[in-house]
Motif scaffolding. Structure first.
Motif, PDB file in Angstrom:
ATOM      1  N   LYS A   1       0.122   6.028  -6.704  1.00  0.00           N
ATOM      2  CA  LYS A   1      -0.822   5.087  -6.089  1.00  0.00           C
ATOM      3  C   LYS A   1      -2.210   5.260  -6.699  1.00  0.00           C
ATOM      4  N   GLU A   2      -2.526   6.496  -7.004  1.00  0.00           N
ATOM      5  CA  GLU A   2      -3.821   6.849  -7.581  1.00  0.00           C
ATOM      6  C   GLU A   2      -3.590   7.397  -8.979  1.00  0.00           C
TER       7      GLU A   2
ATOM      8  N   ALA B   1       7.625  -2.192   0.670  1.00  0.00           N
ATOM      9  CA  ALA B   1       6.788  -2.733  -0.401  1.00  0.00           C
ATOM     10  C   ALA B   1       5.892  -1.648  -0.987  1.00  0.00           C
ATOM     11  N   GLY B   2       5.315  -0.820  -0.119  1.00  0.00           N
ATOM     12  CA  GLY B   2       4.448   0.248  -0.590  1.00  0.00           C
ATOM     13  C   GLY B   2       5.181   1.269  -1.429  1.00  0.00           C
ATOM     14  N   PHE B   3       6.392   1.631  -1.003  1.00  0.00           N
ATOM     15  CA  PHE B   3       7.196   2.584  -1.772  1.00  0.00           C
ATOM     16  C   PHE B   3       7.486   2.024  -3.157  1.00  0.00           C
ATOM     17  N   ILE B   4       7.920   0.760  -3.226  1.00  0.00           N
ATOM     18  CA  ILE B   4       8.306   0.177  -4.512  1.00  0.00           C
ATOM     19  C   ILE B   4       7.095   0.033  -5.422  1.00  0.00           C
ATOM     20  N   ARG B   5       5.959  -0.329  -4.879  1.00  0.00           N
ATOM     21  CA  ARG B   5       4.749  -0.460  -5.686  1.00  0.00           C
ATOM     22  C   ARG B   5       4.400   0.887  -6.337  1.00  0.00           C
ATOM     23  N   GLU B   6       4.565   1.955  -5.574  1.00  0.00           N
ATOM     24  CA  GLU B   6       4.301   3.297  -6.093  1.00  0.00           C
ATOM     25  C   GLU B   6       5.388   3.720  -7.078  1.00  0.00           C
ATOM     26  N   TYR B   7       6.652   3.531  -6.693  1.00  0.00           N
ATOM     27  CA  TYR B   7       7.783   3.954  -7.518  1.00  0.00           C
ATOM     28  C   TYR B   7       7.742   3.287  -8.900  1.00  0.00           C
TER      29      TYR B   7
ATOM     30  N   GLY C   1       8.693   8.495 -10.249  1.00  0.00           N
ATOM     31  CA  GLY C   1       8.827   7.056 -10.391  1.00  0.00           C
ATOM     32  C   GLY C   1       9.218   6.627 -11.792  1.00  0.00           C
ATOM     33  N   VAL C   2       9.144   5.347 -12.029  1.00  0.00           N
ATOM     34  CA  VAL C   2       9.469   4.751 -13.325  1.00  0.00           C
ATOM     35  C   VAL C   2       8.331   3.824 -13.733  1.00  0.00           C
ATOM     36  N   ASN C   3       8.393   3.350 -14.951  1.00  0.00           N
ATOM     37  CA  ASN C   3       7.434   2.353 -15.430  1.00  0.00           C
ATOM     38  C   ASN C   3       8.130   1.003 -15.427  1.00  0.00           C
ATOM     39  N   SER C   4       7.892   0.216 -14.394  1.00  0.00           N
ATOM     40  CA  SER C   4       8.532  -1.095 -14.283  1.00  0.00           C
ATOM     41  C   SER C   4       7.553  -2.060 -13.632  1.00  0.00           C
TER      42      SER C   4
ATOM     43  N   CYS D   1       8.007  -6.396 -10.660  1.00  0.00           N
ATOM     44  CA  CYS D   1       8.692  -5.327 -11.392  1.00  0.00           C
ATOM     45  C   CYS D   1       8.956  -5.790 -12.822  1.00  0.00           C
ATOM     46  N   GLY D   2       9.455  -4.871 -13.633  1.00  0.00           N
ATOM     47  CA  GLY D   2       9.693  -5.196 -15.029  1.00  0.00           C
ATOM     48  C   GLY D   2      10.852  -6.142 -15.252  1.00  0.00           C
TER      49      GLY D   2
END
Length: 370
Positions: free
Chosen positions: A217-218, A205-211, A226-229, A57-58
């Motif tokens: 995801k795509e 993990a999948g949710f956070i990767r997308e969020y 979501g956010v940019n982090s 994450c950021g």
């Protein structure tokens, strides 16, 4: 001789060639976001933490917020956090839309007091965040028992405890999810901001990767707001280099701390405590004295730089003036904020610097400035 509270120059000089090579590799490839370096760091750091998954994450604040969002914690919910912590722990709860509930800490470990947690649980409570403060674990067995009893999520804020152990088990593997900061001054620090979530929960993990990737995801398809982090490629590469050295550096930090613990003999100074079932990685060496400000001035006059972690407790911060925090009292946390002074401790600290700190602390006398 001037002794800084901390410096990264000596540590970075040890790995200068490796850092330069990492930089050159990134520039040669020309891929800067969500590439090979991030994937490899996530794999390596998850393995290091004895966990299944890691999501970069950021920063550490975003990591905690993302975990709370992933668990559906938001408006109307409560999250228990320690009263003595960096404000990011509380801010993450607020950003998720939930209400932070402060609980006082233990006088010996400075961490969340399990004996006080249960009384603060309500039907709105959804999670407990255990901050592994200064580099040492909370009492995770007791907190885990409470979390299971009330069906709560247990989250580690491990921003200061990279590599620490509890009952022989790595910080980051003791809860439903753990969050880390890679702020440059941390035991495992980037050359900029960065953070991560570590967990055994593949769905989380999948949710956070997308969020953290705009809810996507795509590319150009967004399943959530979501956010940019994102942990970028350059920081991932630098962190991969440092991860290879962290155990050695943690040993060095411990060796300095042991010298302080064994050789500081001033009855006015309360030294931090350690526990047989926990390894401390000494992100902070938190000494205490009732004459803290006088003590800091004295050390400054001796050309020894110190700092305070933290001078204002969360419940008295202006950021939370609109809450009822200010009406509450947390005597242990308040005492720590009035008495704590962090002594110099950093990689590459020379023996004469360590000795100078010890000698100065031992020579400090109450009221000597009056």
């Amino acid at each position: 001789m001037k002794i800084p509270f901390s410096t990264m120059d000596r540590m970075h000089n040890q790995i200068k060639d490796e850092l330069h090579q990492a930089y050159e590799n990134i520039m040669r490839v020309g891929w800067f976001i969500q590439g090979h370096q991030l994937a490899e760091f996530e794999r390596e750091f998850a393995f290091y933490c004895e966990a299944e998954h890691c999501v970069g994450c950021g920063n550490g604040l975003d990591a905690i917020t993302a975990v709370l969002k992933a668990y559906g914690i938001g408006a109307g919910d409560e999250v228990i956090i320690p009263a003595h912590t960096f404000i990011a722990t509380a801010l993450a709860v607020s950003y998720a839309g939930a209400d932070p509930v402060l609980v006082d800490v233990e006088n010996d470990s400075f961490n969340l007091d399990p004996m006080l947690v249960e009384a603060n649980i309500t039907n709105r409570t959804k999670a407990i965040i255990a901050v592994q403060l200064y580099g040492q674990a909370s009492e995770m067995i007791k907190l885990s028992e409470i979390a299971k009893k009330y069906n709560l999520k247990l989250i580690e804020d491990a921003a200061q405890a990279h590599g620490a152990l509890y009952n022989g088990q790595k910080i980051g593997s003791l809860s439903d999810a753990a969050t880390f900061s890679f702020y440059p001054a941390k035991n495992l620090g980037a050359l900029g901001d960065g953070g991560a979530v570590v967990t055994n929960d593949v769905k989380l993990a999948g949710f956070i990767r997308e969020y953290a990737n705009y809810g996507s995801k795509e590319k150009y398809h967004h399943a959530q707001k979501g956010v940019n982090s994102r942990l970028d490629e350059m920081q991932s590469a630098f962190l991969r280099v440092k991860l290879r050295h962290i155990d050695k550096w943690n040993i060095e930090r411990n060796n300095i701390a042991v010298e302080y613990l064994n050789k500081i003999k001033n009855p006015q100074i309360i030294l931090p405590q350690t526990f047989s079932n926990r390894s401390h990685v000494w992100h902070i060496f938190a000494a205490r004295t009732k004459n803290r400000d006088e003590f800091q001035t004295y050390l400054s006059d001796k050309n020894i730089q110190t700092t305070i972690h933290y001078p204002v407790p969360v419940h008295l911060q202006d950021a939370y003036a609109d809450s009822d925090f200010a009406k509450q009292r947390f005597p242990v946390a308040e005492n720590i904020t009035k008495s704590e002074l962090s002594l110099p401790l950093f990689i590459g600290m020379m023996e004469e610097e360590i000795s100078a700190v010890i000698d100065a602390v031992n020579q400090f006398e109450e009221q000597q400035y009056e």
